[in-house]
Design a protein around this motif. Structure first.
Motif, PDB file in Angstrom:
ATOM      1  N   GLY A 108      31.969 -28.984   6.471  1.00 41.71           N
ATOM      2  CA  GLY A 108      30.742 -29.600   5.974  1.00 41.71           C
ATOM      3  C   GLY A 108      29.606 -28.603   5.869  1.00 41.71           C
ATOM      4  O   GLY A 108      28.820 -28.630   4.906  1.00 41.71           O
ATOM      5  N   PHE A 109      29.500 -27.703   6.855  1.00 41.09           N
ATOM      6  CA  PHE A 109      28.455 -26.690   6.821  1.00 41.09           C
ATOM      7  C   PHE A 109      28.617 -25.752   5.615  1.00 41.09           C
ATOM      8  O   PHE A 109      27.634 -25.239   5.081  1.00 41.09           O
ATOM      9  N   LEU A 110      29.875 -25.536   5.208  1.00 41.24           N
ATOM     10  CA  LEU A 110      30.160 -24.571   4.144  1.00 41.24           C
ATOM     11  C   LEU A 110      30.291 -25.222   2.770  1.00 41.24           C
ATOM     12  O   LEU A 110      30.517 -24.525   1.777  1.00 41.24           O
ATOM     13  N   ALA A 111      30.150 -26.521   2.686  1.00 40.60           N
ATOM     14  CA  ALA A 111      30.321 -27.212   1.395  1.00 40.60           C
ATOM     15  C   ALA A 111      29.247 -26.788   0.402  1.00 40.60           C
ATOM     16  O   ALA A 111      28.104 -26.491   0.779  1.00 40.60           O
ATOM     17  N   ASP A 112      29.627 -26.740  -0.868  1.00 39.60           N
ATOM     18  CA  ASP A 112      28.647 -26.441  -1.924  1.00 39.60           C
ATOM     19  C   ASP A 112      27.487 -27.423  -1.848  1.00 39.60           C
ATOM     20  O   ASP A 112      27.673 -28.617  -1.593  1.00 39.60           O
ATOM     21  N   VAL A 113      26.291 -26.899  -2.103  1.00 35.18           N
ATOM     22  CA  VAL A 113      25.090 -27.739  -2.100  1.00 35.18           C
ATOM     23  C   VAL A 113      24.556 -27.822  -3.523  1.00 35.18           C
ATOM     24  O   VAL A 113      24.048 -26.831  -4.060  1.00 35.18           O
ATOM     25  N   PRO A 114      24.660 -28.975  -4.189  1.00 33.51           N
ATOM     26  CA  PRO A 114      24.153 -29.094  -5.559  1.00 33.51           C
ATOM     27  C   PRO A 114      22.626 -29.040  -5.573  1.00 33.51           C
ATOM     28  O   PRO A 114      21.958 -29.537  -4.672  1.00 33.51           O
ATOM     29  N   VAL A 115      22.097 -28.426  -6.620  1.00 36.16           N
ATOM     30  CA  VAL A 115      20.651 -28.316  -6.797  1.00 36.16           C
ATOM     31  C   VAL A 115      20.312 -28.767  -8.215  1.00 36.16           C
ATOM     32  O   VAL A 115      20.957 -28.329  -9.180  1.00 36.16           O
ATOM     33  N   VAL A 116      19.318 -29.619  -8.353  1.00 36.94           N
ATOM     34  CA  VAL A 116      18.912 -30.099  -9.670  1.00 36.94           C
ATOM     35  C   VAL A 116      18.003 -29.061 -10.323  1.00 36.94           C
ATOM     36  O   VAL A 116      16.944 -28.723  -9.801  1.00 36.94           O
ATOM     37  N   THR A 117      18.460 -28.532 -11.460  1.00 39.55           N
ATOM     38  CA  THR A 117      17.675 -27.573 -12.241  1.00 39.55           C
ATOM     39  C   THR A 117      17.782 -27.971 -13.714  1.00 39.55           C
ATOM     40  O   THR A 117      18.278 -29.043 -14.054  1.00 39.55           O
ATOM     41  N   ASP A 118      17.389 -27.048 -14.590  1.00 39.13           N
ATOM     42  CA  ASP A 118      17.507 -27.312 -16.022  1.00 39.13           C
ATOM     43  C   ASP A 118      18.891 -26.963 -16.552  1.00 39.13           C
ATOM     44  O   ASP A 118      19.144 -27.037 -17.756  1.00 39.13           O
ATOM     45  N   ALA A 119      19.808 -26.578 -15.645  1.00 42.15           N
ATOM     46  CA  ALA A 119      21.169 -26.244 -16.054  1.00 42.15           C
ATOM     47  C   ALA A 119      22.043 -27.496 -16.084  1.00 42.15           C
ATOM     48  O   ALA A 119      21.689 -28.550 -15.534  1.00 42.15           O
ATOM     49  N   THR A 120      23.192 -27.373 -16.748  1.00 40.43           N
ATOM     50  CA  THR A 120      24.167 -28.454 -16.710  1.00 40.43           C
ATOM     51  C   THR A 120      24.664 -28.663 -15.281  1.00 40.43           C
ATOM     52  O   THR A 120      24.848 -29.784 -14.829  1.00 40.43           O
ATOM     53  N   ARG A 121      24.853 -27.553 -14.596  1.00 42.43           N
ATOM     54  CA  ARG A 121      25.310 -27.611 -13.208  1.00 42.43           C
ATOM     55  C   ARG A 121      24.765 -26.402 -12.472  1.00 42.43           C
ATOM     56  O   ARG A 121      24.810 -25.277 -12.973  1.00 42.43           O
ATOM     57  N   SER A 122      24.234 -26.616 -11.280  1.00 43.85           N
ATOM     58  CA  SER A 122      23.819 -25.499 -10.431  1.00 43.85           C
ATOM     59  C   SER A 122      24.033 -25.901  -8.984  1.00 43.85           C
ATOM     60  O   SER A 122      23.845 -27.067  -8.614  1.00 43.85           O
ATOM     61  N   PHE A 123      24.449 -24.933  -8.182  1.00 38.28           N
ATOM     62  CA  PHE A 123      24.728 -25.222  -6.776  1.00 38.28           C
ATOM     63  C   PHE A 123      24.687 -23.924  -5.970  1.00 38.28           C
ATOM     64  O   PHE A 123      24.669 -22.817  -6.519  1.00 38.28           O
ATOM     65  N   VAL A 124      24.666 -24.088  -4.653  1.00 40.45           N
ATOM     66  CA  VAL A 124      24.721 -22.969  -3.725  1.00 40.45           C
ATOM     67  C   VAL A 124      26.085 -22.980  -3.058  1.00 40.45           C
ATOM     68  O   VAL A 124      26.531 -24.024  -2.567  1.00 40.45           O
ATOM     69  N   ARG A 125      26.723 -21.824  -3.046  1.00 43.47           N
ATOM     70  CA  ARG A 125      28.043 -21.687  -2.424  1.00 43.47           C
ATOM     71  C   ARG A 125      27.965 -20.663  -1.288  1.00 43.47           C
ATOM     72  O   ARG A 125      27.247 -19.667  -1.390  1.00 43.47           O
TER      73      ARG A 125
END
Length: 462
Positions: A108-125
Motif C-alpha cells: 500500500g505504501f508503494l502503490a501508484d498515487v494518481p494526481v489530477v492534472t491536465d494530462a490524460t493520466r498522471s501519477f507518482v510511482r
C-alpha cells in the motif's frame, strides 16, 4: 571498490559483563568485499522485479524465524553487548513486528498515487534505488538493523550491513535470518570490516545510498562522504532528550516511567530520557521518588532475570561516562546517588542521579550514554520549554501534564523529532522516527521511512 589495505586487527566479540573474548573474526579483505558488492548488484537486478506479494511473504518468514529463535537471539545480544535478557527478548519481538508491519502495509505504501492534472493520466510511482549501505551501532544490535532492512527489502532495495565491530555475531546472525526466510543470496549481506572501510564503501558506484545510526562525529563523516558522491543519506544521531514534568502531572506515574525511560538498555539509548526538567512545585516529591527507585535497582549479570541494569558495552564507554560525571561534579554538580564505576570485572556503572548541574558541565550539554540522570528544577512551563530546547540535539522529548493548554504548548514548542505526552519516547513502525538539529535528518519507519530510499517518479501521459 577502492583498494585499501585490510587492517590486521581481528574483529572481536567481547562479553562486557566479564571481559571475556567470545569469538574473533578476520576482517574481509579487498577481494572478499568486491565479491560481496558484485553479488549485491546482481541480487538487486533480480530482487527489484520480485512481486510485492513475494517480498511480503519473505518478510513474514523472517518474522517467523525471529520468533522461533527468540531465546537464542536474545542471549546472543546479552552476551555480546550486555543488555538484560528481558530487554533483548523484547528487541527480538520488535524486530518480528517491524517485518510483519511492512509485509502487511508495504504494498500500500508503494502503490501508484494518481494526481489530477491536465494530462490524460498522471501519477507518482515509487521504485527501488539499489544496494543501500547501513552503518549501524551496537546498542540495539538487532532492532537498528531490522528497522532499516524491513522497509528497504520490501521496497525492492538490497542491504549491505556495516555493523559495529563489537557485535559481529549479531551481524552474521541477521544475514542468516534473511537467508533462512527465503531472500536470495546478496539481498542482505553483512560486511565484517572496520570503520576505516566505510568511506570506500560509500564511494563505490554500486552503493546508491547510505543510512547511519550513531554519533554526531560519525554522522558528519558519513554525510560528508555521501555528499561528495551525491548519494542520499539518512542520519539518526545522538540525543539529550528532555523529560519535562509539570505541576499538573501524575507525579507517581511520571517518576515510575522516568526510571525506565532513563535506564532502558542500561542507559545506552539515543532516545533514552536524559535531562529531567521538573517544575519547582513538585520537584522535591519527584526527586525523592526517583532516588528511591534508583536505589532499588539491581546491577549485575544481564542474563539473570532479576537484573535491572547490566554493563556498559565497552570499557571505553565506561571511562567516558565516568569522566563526564566526575567533570560535572568538579564544576558543582551534586551526586544524589551513585556517581562511580563499580569494582570487579565487567563494565558496570552505578545508577546515578546528578542535581544542581551548572551550564558549563558535561551533564548539562553532552549526551550521557549510560545510567546517569541529570535533574533540573524550573519555575514553570516557560522555563521548562527554554531548558528543554537548550541543547544542540533534537531527537525526542517526553512531557508530563494534564493541562490541555500546557500540552498544546509542549507539543508545539519543544524542538524535537518526536514529543510524547505522558509517556516515554519509543520507536513504533507506524510512526516516522528521526531527529532535528544535531540529532540528524531523514526519517525511518512508517511510510515516510520507506520512501527515503526510493525513486519518487512522476509519470505524465497526454
Amino acid at each position: 571498490m577502492a583498494q585499501t589495505q585490510s587492517p590486521s586487527r581481528p574483529i572481536a566479540s567481547v562479553n562486557p559483563a566479564t571481559g571475556q573474548t567470545l569469538k574473533t573474526f578476520a576482517p574481509l579483505d579487498d577481494a572478499e568485499i568486491e565479491q560481496k558488492l558484485a553479488l549485491a548488484s546482481r541480487a538487486f537486478a533480480c530482487h527489484r522485479h520480485t512481486p510485492l506479494a513475494e517480498r511480503a511473504r519473505r518478510l513474514q518468514a523472517a518474522a517467523d524465524v525471529l520468533t522461533t529463535g527468540r531465546e537464542r537471539y536474545a542471549r546472543l545480544m546479552s552476551a555480546e553487548m550486555g543488555k538484560t535478557l528481558a530487554s533483548a527478548l523484547a528487541e527480538v519481538d520488535k524486530c518480528a513486528l517491524v517485518c510483519r508491519f511492512y509485509a502487511e502495509h508495504g504494498a500500500g505504501f508503494l502503490a501508484d498515487v494518481p494526481v489530477v492534472t491536465d494530462a490524460t493520466r498522471s501519477f507518482v510511482r515509487y521504485q527501488p534505488l539499489g544496494p543501500v549501505l547501513a552503518v549501524m551501532p551496537w546498542n540495539f544490535p538487532f532492532w537498528q538493523v531490522f528497522r532499516f532492512a524491513a522497509p528497504a527489502l520490501m521496497a525492492g532495495n538490497v542491504g549491505l550491513l556495516k555493523h559495529a565491530s563489537n557485535v559481529p555475531q549479531c551481524a552474521l546472525a541477521i544475514e542468516a535470518i534473511f537467508l533462512e526466510a527465503g531472500f536470495a543470496p546478496g539481498c542482505f549481506q553483512t560486511l565484517l570490516v572496520g570503520a576505516e572501510r566505510t568511506a570506500d564503501l560509500i564511494a563505490d558506484v554500486r552503493v546508491v545510498a547510505v543510512t547511519l545510526t550513531g554519533s554526531e562525529p560519525a554522522g558528519r563523516s558519513v554525510a560528508s562522504q555521501a555528499g561528495n558522491h551525491l548519494k542520499k543519506c539518512v542520519l539518526e544521531l545522538g540525543g539529550s532528550d528532555p523529560f519535562v514534568v509539570l505541576e499538573s502531572a501524575d507525579i507517581q506515574k511520571a517518576a515510575q516511567t522516568a526510571v525506565t525511560a532513563r535506564l532502558i538498555n542500561n542507559g545506552q539509548s539515543c532516545i533514552a530520557a536524559k535531562r529531567f526538567i521538573v517544575a519547582e512545585a513538585v520537584a522535591d516529591t519527584f526527586e525523592k521518588l526517583l532516588v528511591e527507585r534508583f536505589a532499588a535497582l539491581k546491577v549485575g549479570d544481564p542474563l539473570d532475570p532479576a537484573t535491572d541494569v547490566g554493563p556498559l558495552a565497552t570499557p571505553t564507554i565506561l571511562k567516558t561516562l565516568d569522566t563526564q560525571v566526575h567533570d560535572s561534579v568538579s564544576r558543582g554538580a551534586r551526586v544524589l546517588i551513585g556517581g562511580k564505576a563499580l569494582p570487579g570485572p565487567g563494565n558496570f556503572y552505578a545508577p546515578t542521579i546528578l542535581a544542581d548541574i551548572p551550564p558549563d558541565s558535561p551533564a548539562y550539554g553532552e549526551e550521557l550514554f549510560g545510567p546517569v540522570a541529570a535533574l533540573f528544577r524550573v519555575p514553570g512551563l516557560d522555563a521548562a520549554i527554554r531548558l528543554a530546547n537548550d541543547t544542540a540535539f533534537g531527537l525526542g522529548a517526553s512531557a508530563w501534564s494534564t493541562d490541555p493548554a500546557e500540552i498544546d504548548r509542549l507539543a508545539e514548542e519543544i524542538e524535537a523529532g518526536s514529543v510524547f505526552i505522558n509517556g516515554m519516547v519509543k520507536s513504533d513502525p507506524r510512526l516516522p522516527f528521526g531527529g532535528t538539529k544535531l540529532s540528524g535528518y531523514g526519517r525511518e519507519l512508517s511510510r515516510e521511512g520507506m520512501l527515503e530510499f526510493v525513486n519518487i517518479k512522476t509519470v505524465w501521459e497526454l
